[in-house]
Design a protein around this motif. Structure first.
Motif, short mmCIF file in Angstrom:
data_model
loop_
_atom_site.label_atom_id
_atom_site.label_comp_id
_atom_site.label_asym_id
_atom_site.label_seq_id
_atom_site.Cartn_x
_atom_site.Cartn_y
_atom_site.Cartn_z
N LEU A 191 -3.50 34.96 -3.46
CA LEU A 191 -4.81 34.42 -3.79
C LEU A 191 -5.20 34.72 -5.24
CD1 LEU A 191 -6.84 35.22 -0.56
CD2 LEU A 191 -6.02 33.00 -1.35
N VAL A 192 -4.97 35.94 -5.67
CA VAL A 192 -5.27 36.30 -7.06
C VAL A 192 -4.39 35.51 -8.02
CG1 VAL A 192 -5.16 38.19 -8.73
CG2 VAL A 192 -6.16 38.58 -6.49
N ILE B 74 -0.84 38.58 0.76
CA ILE B 74 -1.72 37.43 0.86
C ILE B 74 -2.79 37.48 -0.21
CG2 ILE B 74 -3.42 36.28 2.34
CD1 ILE B 74 -1.66 37.19 4.73
N PHE B 75 -3.38 38.65 -0.41
CA PHE B 75 -4.38 38.80 -1.47
C PHE B 75 -3.76 38.61 -2.85
CE2 PHE B 75 -6.83 41.58 1.63
CZ PHE B 75 -7.73 40.57 1.93
N LEU C 71 -3.12 32.53 -7.52
CA LEU C 71 -3.62 31.15 -7.58
C LEU C 71 -4.88 31.05 -8.42
CD1 LEU C 71 -3.01 30.03 -3.89
CD2 LEU C 71 -1.81 29.26 -5.93
N ILE C 72 -5.74 32.05 -8.32
CA ILE C 72 -6.94 32.06 -9.15
C ILE C 72 -6.56 32.16 -10.61
CG2 ILE C 72 -8.97 33.42 -9.77
CD1 ILE C 72 -9.25 34.06 -6.76
#
Length: 71
Positions: A62-63, A58-59, A65-66
């Protein structure tokens, strides 16, 4: 090139989580066969471990997508 790096990070995290979950579940099943009276406690501990392992992909998403959307 950033999109490729993001994709590699997500795939790597997903594979690592899959191998981690496999190891946790295998050891839990082995422990349950050795001590069936502790199976309830072992299951609870296994689910906590799996939840922590699943947090990693999940992290990674997120990274990724960033990396893709923040320029």
């Amino acid at each position: 090139m950033t999109e490729l790096a993001a994709a590699i990070a997500v795939v790597g995290a997903a594979l690592a989580a899959a191998f981690g979950n496999q190891a946790v579940i295998t050891k839990t099943i082995e422990s349950m066969t050795r001590q069936p009276e502790l199976s309830k406690d072992l299951k609870a501990t296994m689910f906590v471990g799996i939840a922590l392992i699943e947090a990693m992909p999940i992290f990674a998403v997120l990274v990724a997508l960033i990396l893709v959307f923040v320029k």
